[in-house]
Structure formats: C-alpha cells, structure tokens
Design a protein around this motif. Structure first.
Motif, PDB file in Angstrom:
ATOM      1  N   HIS A   1     -13.099   3.798  -2.711  1.00 17.07           N
ATOM      2  CA  HIS A   1     -12.334   3.072  -3.659  1.00 17.07           C
ATOM      3  C   HIS A   1     -12.721   3.843  -4.976  1.00 17.07           C
ATOM      4  O   HIS A   1     -13.794   3.955  -5.322  1.00 17.07           O
ATOM      5  CB  HIS A   1     -13.045   1.587  -3.810  1.00 17.07           C
ATOM      6  CG  HIS A   1     -12.488   0.628  -5.038  1.00 17.07           C
ATOM      7  ND1 HIS A   1     -13.206   0.413  -6.205  1.00 17.07           N
ATOM      8  CD2 HIS A   1     -11.204   0.361  -5.227  1.00 17.07           C
ATOM      9  CE1 HIS A   1     -12.443  -0.534  -6.699  1.00 17.07           C
ATOM     10  NE2 HIS A   1     -11.312  -0.414  -6.136  1.00 17.07           N
TER      11      HIS A   1
ATOM     12  N   CYS B   1       1.004  -1.070  -0.137  1.00 19.75           N
ATOM     13  CA  CYS B   1      -0.022  -0.160   0.131  1.00 19.75           C
ATOM     14  C   CYS B   1       0.965   1.358   0.119  1.00 19.75           C
ATOM     15  O   CYS B   1       1.618   1.496   1.004  1.00 19.75           O
ATOM     16  CB  CYS B   1      -0.924   0.097   1.154  1.00 19.75           C
ATOM     17  SG  CYS B   1      -1.993  -1.327   1.138  1.00 19.75           S
TER      18      CYS B   1
ATOM     19  N   ALA C   1      -3.208   4.433  -2.546  1.00 20.12           N
ATOM     20  CA  ALA C   1      -3.965   4.667  -1.466  1.00 20.12           C
ATOM     21  C   ALA C   1      -3.497   6.073  -0.552  1.00 20.12           C
ATOM     22  O   ALA C   1      -3.255   5.760   0.413  1.00 20.12           O
ATOM     23  CB  ALA C   1      -4.134   3.711  -0.472  1.00 20.12           C
TER      24      ALA C   1
ATOM     25  N   ALA D   1      -8.304   4.830  -2.530  1.00 22.99           N
ATOM     26  CA  ALA D   1      -7.610   3.872  -2.681  1.00 22.99           C
ATOM     27  C   ALA D   1      -8.040   3.601  -4.144  1.00 22.99           C
ATOM     28  O   ALA D   1      -9.144   3.238  -4.659  1.00 22.99           O
ATOM     29  CB  ALA D   1      -8.076   2.665  -1.851  1.00 22.99           C
TER      30      ALA D   1
ATOM     31  N   PHE E   1      -9.077  -4.317  -2.495  1.00 22.39           N
ATOM     32  CA  PHE E   1      -9.605  -3.104  -1.559  1.00 22.39           C
ATOM     33  C   PHE E   1     -10.123  -3.953  -0.419  1.00 22.39           C
ATOM     34  O   PHE E   1     -10.096  -3.515   0.727  1.00 22.39           O
ATOM     35  CB  PHE E   1     -10.555  -2.551  -2.528  1.00 22.39           C
ATOM     36  CG  PHE E   1     -11.140  -1.474  -1.517  1.00 22.39           C
ATOM     37  CD1 PHE E   1     -10.451  -0.136  -1.082  1.00 22.39           C
ATOM     38  CD2 PHE E   1     -12.672  -1.441  -1.310  1.00 22.39           C
ATOM     39  CE1 PHE E   1     -11.147   0.817  -0.587  1.00 22.39           C
ATOM     40  CE2 PHE E   1     -13.211  -0.301  -0.826  1.00 22.39           C
ATOM     41  CZ  PHE E   1     -12.336   0.446  -0.046  1.00 22.39           C
ATOM     42  N   GLU E   2     -11.199  -4.840  -0.625  1.00 21.86           N
ATOM     43  CA  GLU E   2     -11.790  -5.654   0.408  1.00 21.86           C
ATOM     44  C   GLU E   2     -10.788  -5.960   1.266  1.00 21.86           C
ATOM     45  O   GLU E   2     -11.205  -6.071   2.571  1.00 21.86           O
ATOM     46  CB  GLU E   2     -12.788  -6.397  -0.210  1.00 21.86           C
ATOM     47  CG  GLU E   2     -14.194  -5.752  -1.001  1.00 21.86           C
ATOM     48  CD  GLU E   2     -14.961  -4.662  -0.236  1.00 21.86           C
ATOM     49  OE1 GLU E   2     -14.952  -4.776   1.033  1.00 21.86           O
ATOM     50  OE2 GLU E   2     -15.557  -3.772  -0.747  1.00 21.86           O
TER      51      GLU E   2
ATOM     52  N   ARG F   1     -11.000  -4.477  -6.832  1.00 24.65           N
ATOM     53  CA  ARG F   1     -12.117  -4.543  -5.843  1.00 24.65           C
ATOM     54  C   ARG F   1     -11.578  -5.492  -4.470  1.00 24.65           C
ATOM     55  O   ARG F   1     -11.802  -5.307  -3.740  1.00 24.65           O
ATOM     56  CB  ARG F   1     -13.382  -4.803  -6.606  1.00 24.65           C
ATOM     57  CG  ARG F   1     -14.399  -4.782  -5.270  1.00 24.65           C
ATOM     58  CD  ARG F   1     -14.677  -3.718  -4.285  1.00 24.65           C
ATOM     59  NE  ARG F   1     -15.361  -2.540  -5.295  1.00 24.65           N
ATOM     60  CZ  ARG F   1     -15.779  -1.486  -4.662  1.00 24.65           C
ATOM     61  NH1 ARG F   1     -15.698  -1.375  -3.321  1.00 24.65           N
ATOM     62  NH2 ARG F   1     -16.267  -0.612  -5.385  1.00 24.65           N
TER      63      ARG F   1
ATOM     64  N   ILE G   1     -13.314   6.193   3.777  1.00 23.54           N
ATOM     65  CA  ILE G   1     -12.584   5.339   3.120  1.00 23.54           C
ATOM     66  C   ILE G   1     -13.344   5.030   1.707  1.00 23.54           C
ATOM     67  O   ILE G   1     -14.379   4.425   1.550  1.00 23.54           O
ATOM     68  CB  ILE G   1     -12.414   3.877   3.405  1.00 23.54           C
ATOM     69  CG1 ILE G   1     -11.575   4.190   4.984  1.00 23.54           C
ATOM     70  CG2 ILE G   1     -11.498   2.715   2.837  1.00 23.54           C
ATOM     71  CD1 ILE G   1     -11.871   2.954   5.956  1.00 23.54           C
TER      72      ILE G   1
ATOM     73  N   ARG H   1      -9.264  -3.344   3.448  1.00 23.18           N
ATOM     74  CA  ARG H   1     -10.209  -2.479   4.016  1.00 23.18           C
ATOM     75  C   ARG H   1     -10.035  -2.337   5.683  1.00 23.18           C
ATOM     76  O   ARG H   1     -10.004  -1.370   6.267  1.00 23.18           O
ATOM     77  CB  ARG H   1     -11.524  -2.835   3.618  1.00 23.18           C
ATOM     78  CG  ARG H   1     -12.618  -1.591   4.256  1.00 23.18           C
ATOM     79  CD  ARG H   1     -14.153  -2.141   4.085  1.00 23.18           C
ATOM     80  NE  ARG H   1     -14.808  -2.083   2.801  1.00 23.18           N
ATOM     81  CZ  ARG H   1     -15.197  -0.733   2.559  1.00 23.18           C
ATOM     82  NH1 ARG H   1     -15.114  -0.029   3.107  1.00 23.18           N
ATOM     83  NH2 ARG H   1     -15.684  -0.894   1.117  1.00 23.18           N
TER      84      ARG H   1
ATOM     85  N   PHE I   1      -7.345  -0.199   6.587  1.00 24.21           N
ATOM     86  CA  PHE I   1      -7.704   1.257   6.307  1.00 24.21           C
ATOM     87  C   PHE I   1      -8.843   1.670   7.264  1.00 24.21           C
ATOM     88  O   PHE I   1      -8.430   3.019   7.818  1.00 24.21           O
ATOM     89  CB  PHE I   1      -8.377   1.448   4.858  1.00 24.21           C
ATOM     90  CG  PHE I   1      -7.292   1.226   3.837  1.00 24.21           C
ATOM     91  CD1 PHE I   1      -5.916   1.472   3.941  1.00 24.21           C
ATOM     92  CD2 PHE I   1      -7.889   0.899   2.427  1.00 24.21           C
ATOM     93  CE1 PHE I   1      -5.253   1.140   2.954  1.00 24.21           C
ATOM     94  CE2 PHE I   1      -7.058   0.642   1.642  1.00 24.21           C
ATOM     95  CZ  PHE I   1      -5.591   0.964   1.756  1.00 24.21           C
ATOM     96  N   GLU I   2      -9.645   0.745   7.889  1.00 15.27           N
ATOM     97  CA  GLU I   2     -10.574   1.260   8.853  1.00 15.27           C
ATOM     98  C   GLU I   2      -9.792   1.694   9.991  1.00 15.27           C
ATOM     99  O   GLU I   2     -10.627   2.321  10.983  1.00 15.27           O
ATOM    100  CB  GLU I   2     -11.712   0.172   9.035  1.00 15.27           C
ATOM    101  CG  GLU I   2     -12.699   0.151   7.967  1.00 15.27           C
ATOM    102  CD  GLU I   2     -13.680  -0.900   7.963  1.00 15.27           C
ATOM    103  OE1 GLU I   2     -13.223  -2.032   8.838  1.00 15.27           O
ATOM    104  OE2 GLU I   2     -14.434  -1.213   7.192  1.00 15.27           O
TER     105      GLU I   2
END
Length: 295
Positions: A159, A91, A118, A136, A143-144, A140, A157, A147, A150-151
């Motif tokens: 995408h 990242c 990101a 970001a 990203f999931e 996909r 946040i 996530r 990132f949280e």
C-alpha cells in the motif's frame, strides 16, 4: 470469493486471470482477441461478449489494458463502469502516466464507486508464477477489501499511498531505473566490444563486482545473443520511458539520464526492431560505435 471482471487478456493479463481462478475467484474476461477468451474459458473462466457483460454484478473490475486511453474506453465509452454495482471497485493495473490515472480515478469516484491505482512489476514470468509486485494507492479500507484479489496475483503487495497516481508514480520510478540499467549495461558492453574485450569474460567479472545489478545479470547474457528469446520488447521501454518523461514534465523534474535512455530505445525501434528483446538496445550502441567483427 470475488466476482472479477477482467479486461485485457494479453501476455500478462491472461495468466493473471488464470491465477485468480486458481485462487478461487470467479473471473469474467473481456478481450478483443477470441483466442484469449477461449483460453480463459478452457481454464474455467467466463468469456464475456463485451465489457458491459463482464462488469455486471462484478465486485471488482481489473484493467490490464495497453494504456490509459484503452482504460477510459472500457470504463466510460463502453458503459462498463455504469454496469458495475454501486460499491464496485475498479483496479487499474496497467502502466499509465500518473496524471492520467488521477483523471480516471476522479471520474470513477464521482459515480460513488471505488478506485485502486495498482500497477504491477514482474513481467510475463511474474504474471505466470503469481509472483508479481503490486503497488497499490487508494484508501486503506479499499486496499484491505481488494487485498485477497491481489494475493492471487503476487507475492509482494504494498500500500504505497492514499491517493490515486501514487501507485503509478512508484511504477514510473521502477521503469526509470529498469530502462536506465538496461541502457547503461548496453553502453558498457559496447565500449568493451569496441576495444576487443571478450564480452563473456566481462559479464562474468561484472556480475560478481560492485557494478553488478539484477538487470546486468538478466539482460547481460541476452545482449551476447544475436536473437534472444523476447521476454520484454524494446517497444515496451519506448512506451514506459515515455511515461517517465511525461511524469517528469508534470512534476517539473529534470530526468536527463532517462531521456538519453529513451532515445536509445527509440532509435532501436525506429530501425524496425521494436519487437526485439529489450536487451537489443545494444544494437543502437553498435550502430553508433561499430561492432568489432568476431573471429
């Protein structure tokens, strides 16, 4: 819980790494500053001797370094990328030119590992409060997968696309608007000061008018101080507006207002004031136009 290698424990990176610890992740930090490594260890993280040691067995590597050249040095020159698991996720969260991000992503993904472009917005205050905005760009599914990391860092946040460079482009647009807003507030205040208008009264009027902006309300009061506390330095916008102009050249997009704003920040830095708060770009307008004597 993820095992995270975190490269770059600076003014934003260190609080971000600490917030990941609070969120329950295992964090191995790497930085050339031993004080930062000690601070991370005191917070419950692991201080790594080098980038390779941090990367071994890490699910995710976060790069919060100064620029793209440092990201390349950590990933490729030091061997950190090769030390990551085959399905590791890189990242890049620093502010970098979109073209440079695309170049780095191509090299990372050529090894079979995943890459997330990101960048973040929110400054040191957002980094400390875990309230950053994350922009970001990646597949996909990737990203999931990332996530939850990132949280632990932010509250907004997004995408923004499937292709590396798109996140950097969104951050570039953000910095274009921020830099221009600061510069134009300084220009307006300098005009008012030239004619003897009370800037405290002007700020109060403008803050409640159609001319108001977040930057006016945040930077405006600091422009009225001789030596405000530094929340974001002039040199940051010298760098970031330089990235804006580079992105414009790559896209063959004319950005004349951004270019003028960059020159005003550059002039401030050139006088030896690059470490001053970015609100002090107003000093360049005073240098051009003269600041009325108070009293």
């Amino acid at each position: 819980m993820h095992t995270i290698a975190f490269a770059g424990l600076g003014a934003m990176g260190l609080p971000m790494a600490k917030n990941l610890l609070v969120a329950g992740h295992r964090v191995r930090g790497f930085d050339l500053n031993p004080v930062a490594l000690t601070a991370l260890a005191s917070a419950g993280g692991e201080a790594s001797s080098d980038a390779v040691a941090a990367a071994q067995g890490a699910d995710v590597m976060i790069l919060m370094v100064v620029n793209a050249a440092q990201a390349e040095q950590v990933l490729f020159d030091s061997g950190a990328l090769a030390a990551m698991p085959d399905d590791g996720i890189v990242c890049l969260m620093a502010t970098c030119p979109p073209a440079a991000v695309e170049r780095i992503a191509t090299r990372v993904m050529a090894t079979g590992r995943r890459f997330v472009d990101a960048p973040v917005s929110g400054g040191t205050a957002g980094a400390s409060a875990a309230s950053l905005t994350v922009m970001a760009a990646c597949e996909r599914s990737t990203f999931e997968a990332v996530r939850p990391v990132f949280e632990g860092l932010g509250q907004r946040i997004f995408h923004v696309g499937e292709r590396a460079g798109q996140g950097a482009t969104v951050k570039t647009v953000n910095q274009l608007l921020c830099g221009v807003h600061i510069a134009v507030v300084a220009e307006a205040f300098a005009l008012a000061a030239k004619t003897g208008v009370d800037l405290d009264v002007l700020l109060e009027i403008m803050s409640g008018s159609a001319a108001a902006s977040w930057m006016l309300k945040d930077r405006g009061p600091r422009m009225l101080q001789e030596e405000p506390e530094v929340s974001s330095a002039v040199d940051i916008f010298v760098k970031d507006l330089g990235i804006v102009l580079e992105a414009g050249r790559d896209a063959q997009a004319a950005l004349p207002i951004a270019a003028v704003a960059h020159q005003m920040f550059l002039a401030t830095s050139g006088r030896g004031e690059g470490r001053a708060d970015d609100s002090q770009v107003i000093r360049s307008y005073y240098a051009l136009n003269g600041k009325p004597q108070q009293g």
